[in-house]
Design a protein around this motif. Sequence first.
Motif, short mmCIF file in Angstrom:
data_model
loop_
_atom_site.label_atom_id
_atom_site.label_comp_id
_atom_site.label_asym_id
_atom_site.label_seq_id
_atom_site.Cartn_x
_atom_site.Cartn_y
_atom_site.Cartn_z
N ARG A 90 1.13 -9.49 29.55
CA ARG A 90 1.23 -8.82 28.07
C ARG A 90 -0.42 -8.54 27.61
O ARG A 90 -0.63 -7.47 27.10
CB ARG A 90 1.72 -9.99 27.21
CG ARG A 90 3.26 -9.94 27.12
CD ARG A 90 3.78 -11.14 26.35
NE ARG A 90 3.29 -11.11 24.81
CZ ARG A 90 4.08 -10.54 24.05
NH1 ARG A 90 5.33 -10.10 24.41
NH2 ARG A 90 3.72 -10.71 22.96
N THR A 120 7.89 0.58 29.66
CA THR A 120 8.71 -0.02 28.75
C THR A 120 10.18 0.17 29.13
O THR A 120 10.46 1.20 29.40
CB THR A 120 8.50 -0.02 27.39
OG1 THR A 120 8.46 1.23 26.98
CG2 THR A 120 7.06 -0.65 27.17
N SER A 164 7.62 -6.55 25.75
CA SER A 164 6.47 -5.89 25.43
C SER A 164 5.59 -6.18 24.06
O SER A 164 6.37 -6.55 23.00
CB SER A 164 7.17 -4.27 25.26
OG SER A 164 6.13 -3.67 24.70
N THR A 213 7.99 -1.77 19.83
CA THR A 213 8.91 -2.08 21.10
C THR A 213 9.64 -3.43 20.80
O THR A 213 9.39 -4.03 22.03
CB THR A 213 7.85 -2.03 22.44
OG1 THR A 213 7.02 -2.73 22.15
CG2 THR A 213 7.52 -0.58 22.62
N ILE A 249 8.83 -5.15 29.55
CA ILE A 249 8.03 -4.37 30.20
C ILE A 249 8.73 -4.13 31.57
O ILE A 249 9.31 -4.91 32.18
CB ILE A 249 6.44 -5.17 30.57
CG1 ILE A 249 5.83 -5.40 29.28
CG2 ILE A 249 5.73 -4.28 31.54
CD1 ILE A 249 4.68 -6.09 29.47
#
Length: 421
Positions: free
Chosen positions: A107, A233, A242, A247, A252
Motif C-alpha cells: 500500500r 486495481t 487499494s 477505490t 490491488i
Amino acid sequence: MGELRYIVCSAWPYVNNVPHLGTMIGSLLSGDVYYRYLKLRGEEALYVSGSDEHGSPIEVEARKRGIHPKVLTDAMHSYVSELIKKWEIDFSNYTRTHNQTHIEFVREFMKKLYERGYLEKKKEILPFCPKDKIFLADRFVEGKCPYCGYEKARGDQCDNCGRLLHPTELINPRCVFCGSTPIYKETENYFFKMQLVRDELLKWLKNNNELEDNVRNYSLNWVEAGLRERSITRDISWGVPSPLPGTENKTIYVWFDALLGYISAVKEFLEKNGRKDEFDSWWKNPEVKTAYFIGKDNIPFHAIIFPAMLIASGEGYQLPWRISATEYLLFQEEKFSKSRGIGVWADEALEILPADYWRFALVRMRPESKDTSFSWPEFFRIINTELNDDIGNLVHRVLSFTWTRYDGKLPSSASLNNELK
Ligand SMILES: [Zn+2]
Ligand SMILES: [Zn+2]
C-alpha cells in the motif's frame, strides 16, 4: 570470498494448487541450489519467496467451495510450507502475501507511485455478469484466445500462447461461475504508466550484461514495440485493499502485489530477527545482487514490469542482477494439468521416493535452453546410473578407503601430497 551479498528470489508459487515438478525446478529448487552454492562459497545471502494467494483464481476456487478465500489460503499456505520443508528447500523466509508487513508495504509503495505521478485513473469497459452482478476481472471470464484460438483463454492471459490479454479481447466470453454471456459496463481503475520509465528500462535491459539472452531479447522486443499503461486495481474483494482515492471497494491487482513480495519478505525477515535497521543495506545497496529464478512465462513480470515499478518508485531499490528463466518442463510430452491428471505434484513425488532423488533428477533435467520432457525411464536412468552408480560408488569408495587405510580420519592434504610424491 564473502565480499558481496545476494538476495536470491524464487517466483512465488500461486497456491490454488500444490506445486508440480515443473514449478519445483523452474523456481523453488533452482533458487535453493544457487543459494546453497553461495553459502558454500561463504557469501552472505538471503533466500526468499512465499505463497502468492490473492487474485481471482483463488476467489473463483473459494466461491466454488462456498468458503472465504482466506480459509482456503490458510490451509494451502501451511500445506505448501510443509512440503517445501520436506523438499529441504532452505529459505531464509518463506512467507505469504496476506501478511501484515507485505500488505502495508504494498500500500505504501502504491501511494509512492501515485504521489510521483505514475498512476492515472481511467474509465474502462469490462465484462460484467448480469446474473452474478459482478465485474468479470481476469480469470472470472474465459473465452477464445484472439491470437492462437485456444478455447479456454482467461481474461488476463492465454495459457496456451502465453500472451497477456485484456478481457474484452476474448472471443465468445463467458462467466466462469455461471456460464452467462457477460454484458459490458463502465468502471474506473488506476493504471500504471510504465511508458514513463521506458528510457531507463531500455538502458538497464541493454547494459546489464548478466541478463540471459532469452530474457533480454524477449523484453527488448516488448519494450521497443511500445509500453502500454497497465491497470493495477480490481473490482474483486480478495486482495490488498487499494489505498488510492475513490477505490474503496477495490483491491490491488495480484501481480503488482506479489512482485513486491521479494522486498517485503526481506523486510519481514529482518524485522523478525531484530535486524530492522539493515533493510536499506540490503535492498537499496548497489553492492547487493538480486538473482531471480522463474519460469519463462514470468519474464514480462520480472524483466519489464517489476523493474519499471522499482524505477518509478524513486526509492533506490536495486534492479534485478540476474534473471534465470527456465523453459517448460513437460510431463511425458504433455503440459502438466491437474484437471486432466497429467503430471506429478510435489506431495505425490515424496510418496514415491525421498526428496534427494527428486532434487538430483530435476536439477539434472532442468530445462535451460528448450522445453524438456520428464519421463520415467529417464528419471530412473538418472537415479540408477548417475546418482547411485557414479556418484554413489565414488562416495562409497572414498569413505571405505578412508576407513580401511586411514582409520576413518581424513588425512591432511599436506600428508597426502607427500604420499603422492
Ligand atoms: Zn493464445
Ligand atoms: Zn455469472
